[in-house]
Design a protein around this motif. Structure first.
Motif, PDB file in Angstrom:
ATOM      1  N   GLY A 172      12.946  31.716  18.685  1.00 51.18           N
ATOM      2  CA  GLY A 172      12.013  31.162  17.549  1.00 51.18           C
ATOM      3  C   GLY A 172      13.269  30.175  17.008  1.00 51.18           C
ATOM      4  O   GLY A 172      12.765  28.906  17.012  1.00 51.18           O
ATOM      5  N   MET A 173      14.465  30.311  16.579  1.00 48.57           N
ATOM      6  CA  MET A 173      15.169  29.438  16.142  1.00 48.57           C
ATOM      7  C   MET A 173      15.407  28.296  16.776  1.00 48.57           C
ATOM      8  O   MET A 173      15.631  27.275  16.472  1.00 48.57           O
ATOM      9  N   VAL A 174      15.813  28.509  18.285  1.00 47.44           N
ATOM     10  CA  VAL A 174      16.195  27.606  19.168  1.00 47.44           C
ATOM     11  C   VAL A 174      14.977  26.558  19.370  1.00 47.44           C
ATOM     12  O   VAL A 174      15.368  25.353  19.455  1.00 47.44           O
ATOM     13  N   GLY A 175      13.768  27.362  19.526  1.00 46.16           N
ATOM     14  CA  GLY A 175      12.761  26.278  19.962  1.00 46.16           C
ATOM     15  C   GLY A 175      12.489  25.447  18.478  1.00 46.16           C
ATOM     16  O   GLY A 175      12.067  24.303  18.703  1.00 46.16           O
ATOM     17  N   GLY A 176      12.731  26.188  17.526  1.00 44.73           N
ATOM     18  CA  GLY A 176      12.280  25.570  16.389  1.00 44.73           C
ATOM     19  C   GLY A 176      12.967  24.188  15.844  1.00 44.73           C
ATOM     20  O   GLY A 176      12.720  23.159  15.534  1.00 44.73           O
ATOM     21  N   VAL A 177      14.664  24.462  16.213  1.00 48.51           N
ATOM     22  CA  VAL A 177      15.614  23.586  16.193  1.00 48.51           C
ATOM     23  C   VAL A 177      15.191  22.426  17.125  1.00 48.51           C
ATOM     24  O   VAL A 177      15.335  21.302  16.594  1.00 48.51           O
ATOM     25  N   ILE A 178      14.830  22.753  18.231  1.00 48.20           N
ATOM     26  CA  ILE A 178      14.678  21.490  19.387  1.00 48.20           C
ATOM     27  C   ILE A 178      13.381  20.666  18.977  1.00 48.20           C
ATOM     28  O   ILE A 178      13.531  19.343  18.957  1.00 48.20           O
ATOM     29  N   ALA A 179      12.394  21.411  18.561  1.00 50.89           N
ATOM     30  CA  ALA A 179      11.245  20.626  18.161  1.00 50.89           C
ATOM     31  C   ALA A 179      11.330  19.911  17.049  1.00 50.89           C
ATOM     32  O   ALA A 179      10.979  18.716  17.033  1.00 50.89           O
ATOM     33  N   ALA A 180      12.040  20.341  15.861  1.00 43.01           N
ATOM     34  CA  ALA A 180      12.380  19.590  14.839  1.00 43.01           C
ATOM     35  C   ALA A 180      13.127  18.432  14.996  1.00 43.01           C
ATOM     36  O   ALA A 180      12.938  17.242  14.499  1.00 43.01           O
ATOM     37  N   ILE A 181      14.276  18.513  15.886  1.00 37.27           N
ATOM     38  CA  ILE A 181      15.291  17.546  16.445  1.00 37.27           C
ATOM     39  C   ILE A 181      14.199  16.337  17.195  1.00 37.27           C
ATOM     40  O   ILE A 181      14.489  15.179  16.974  1.00 37.27           O
ATOM     41  N   LEU A 182      13.662  16.871  17.902  1.00 41.37           N
ATOM     42  CA  LEU A 182      12.730  15.739  18.631  1.00 41.37           C
ATOM     43  C   LEU A 182      11.629  15.033  17.855  1.00 41.37           C
ATOM     44  O   LEU A 182      11.355  14.025  18.081  1.00 41.37           O
ATOM     45  N   PHE A 183      11.245  15.795  16.849  1.00 42.18           N
ATOM     46  CA  PHE A 183      10.227  15.114  15.806  1.00 42.18           C
ATOM     47  C   PHE A 183      10.790  13.966  15.256  1.00 42.18           C
ATOM     48  O   PHE A 183      10.353  12.677  15.224  1.00 42.18           O
ATOM     49  N   GLY A 184      11.981  14.213  14.819  1.00 41.75           N
ATOM     50  CA  GLY A 184      13.025  13.200  14.146  1.00 41.75           C
ATOM     51  C   GLY A 184      13.011  11.979  15.024  1.00 41.75           C
ATOM     52  O   GLY A 184      13.074  11.015  14.742  1.00 41.75           O
ATOM     53  N   ILE A 185      13.570  12.522  16.248  1.00 42.59           N
ATOM     54  CA  ILE A 185      13.797  11.468  17.328  1.00 42.59           C
ATOM     55  C   ILE A 185      12.620  10.693  17.660  1.00 42.59           C
ATOM     56  O   ILE A 185      12.949   9.047  17.607  1.00 42.59           O
ATOM     57  N   ALA A 186      11.672  11.242  17.687  1.00 42.30           N
ATOM     58  CA  ALA A 186      10.209  10.331  17.789  1.00 42.30           C
ATOM     59  C   ALA A 186      10.093   9.296  16.570  1.00 42.30           C
ATOM     60  O   ALA A 186       9.824   8.087  16.870  1.00 42.30           O
ATOM     61  N   TRP A 187      10.205   9.844  15.477  1.00 42.71           N
ATOM     62  CA  TRP A 187      10.144   9.012  14.354  1.00 42.71           C
ATOM     63  C   TRP A 187      11.151   7.757  14.418  1.00 42.71           C
ATOM     64  O   TRP A 187      10.833   6.549  14.365  1.00 42.71           O
ATOM     65  N   LEU A 188      12.363   8.100  14.661  1.00 44.02           N
ATOM     66  CA  LEU A 188      13.550   6.977  14.947  1.00 44.02           C
ATOM     67  C   LEU A 188      13.070   6.065  16.001  1.00 44.02           C
ATOM     68  O   LEU A 188      13.369   4.739  15.957  1.00 44.02           O
ATOM     69  N   GLY A 189      12.560   6.518  17.063  1.00 43.19           N
ATOM     70  CA  GLY A 189      12.136   5.995  18.223  1.00 43.19           C
ATOM     71  C   GLY A 189      11.237   4.864  17.578  1.00 43.19           C
ATOM     72  O   GLY A 189      11.032   3.701  18.325  1.00 43.19           O
ATOM     73  N   GLY A 190      10.131   5.305  17.197  1.00 38.94           N
ATOM     74  CA  GLY A 190       8.892   4.134  16.491  1.00 38.94           C
ATOM     75  C   GLY A 190       9.918   3.056  15.719  1.00 38.94           C
ATOM     76  O   GLY A 190       9.199   1.823  15.838  1.00 38.94           O
TER      77      GLY A 190
END
Length: 283
Positions: A172-190
């Motif tokens: 859970g911790m690993v998946g949560g960190v990965i999803a949260a980071i990719l969520f932030g990257i997607a926002w920065l990508g926009g």
């Protein structure tokens, strides 16, 4: 199908037992209360010693609401991440999943039930907090309130489905960190894509487009921004020229219908991948 609803009800009951929704709603209400207090002080503002016009007040309130809803969308999305990321992996580690799967329930029903229950929580919180926030903030009526709720809730469902898929294979911790980071990257990508559009740089613009397709959270957020923008603000911002595309809190138009369809297909594909991943896993 009955087993699916049993799992979904278990997810909702567990969230209620841990008072997850209550905590989120209370924190959101605190932010809304502070926002309402700030909006109430707008009448004290002056422009060259003169009271603000109704158009100026509407512009300020709309932009303040967008900032508050930006916070709200992040809370909704990150809450979805950290609830979904241990949803399956946590029960595998504790042995709860083994007890559930020993009953006449397929792995597909188990995964779909988890997704359905978590999705219900996202929708419930999104509707409750979103409607309260939009209606309470100084009585401001955004141009497209229902579209706003749809885009923000869709954003939460996207990241929830992705985190649930990771939960079938990762802790859970690993998946949560990965999803949260990719969520932030997607926002920065926009933002990067907007900068590319502002400077007419096709390469940078394509980077932003790619991130919106790989994880369609930022594209849906832009739709939410558009739904809150009054026409007077859109007209004023468009006079700035191409540079306005770099503003992450402005959108002159909603996402194309094809993009909304892509987001729906993306969710379905990610859910199917989660089911396949869990079916093929040894437990």
């Amino acid at each position: 199908m009955k087993s699916t609803f049993v799992v979904a009800r278990q997810v909702v009951n567990e969230a209620a037992r841990r008072r997850l929704l209550l905590a989120l709603v209370l924190l959101t209400l605190v932010v809304i209360a502070l926002t309402v207090w700030g909006v109430s002080r707008i009448d004290d503002l002056r422009n060259n010693g003169q009271p603000l016009s109704d158009a100026q007040k509407k512009t300020i309130v709309s932009q303040l609401l967008i900032l508050v809803m930006f916070m709200f969308s992040w809370v909704l999305s990150l809450a979805a991440v950290f609830v979904a990321s241990p949803a399956i992996s946590g029960e595998l580690e504790s042995g709860t999943a083994l007890a559930i799967l020993a009953r006449p329930i397929s792995r597909a029903e188990y995964v779909f039930g988890k997704w359905l229950g978590l999705g219900a929580l996202v929708v419930a919180y999104g509707l409750a907090a979103g409607i309260v926030a939009v209606q309470v903030v100084s009585g401001y009526q955004p141009p497209h309130p229902f579209e706003f709720l749809g885009f923000v809730i869709g954003e939460g469902i996207v990241i929830l489905t992705f985190a649930l898929m990771l939960s079938t294979r990762m802790a859970g911790m690993v998946g949560g960190v990965i999803a949260a980071i990719l969520f932030g990257i997607a926002w920065l990508g926009g933002i990067v894509g907007g900068v590319g559009a502002a400077f007419n740089n096709a390469t940078i613009t394509h980077v932003g487009t790619a991130t919106k397709l790989i994880l369609p959270t930022d594209g849906l957020w832009r739709g939410a921004v558009w739904s809150l923008e009054p026409s007077i603000v859109i007209a004023a911002q468009q006079q700035v020229g191409p540079a306005v595309a770099a503003n992450p809190f402005f959108a002159a138009e909603p996402p194309p219908a094809a993009y909304v369809i892509w987001a729906v297909m993306w969710i379905a594909a990610m859910l199917a991948l989660a089911i396949w991943s869990f079916r093929s896993r040894e437990i």
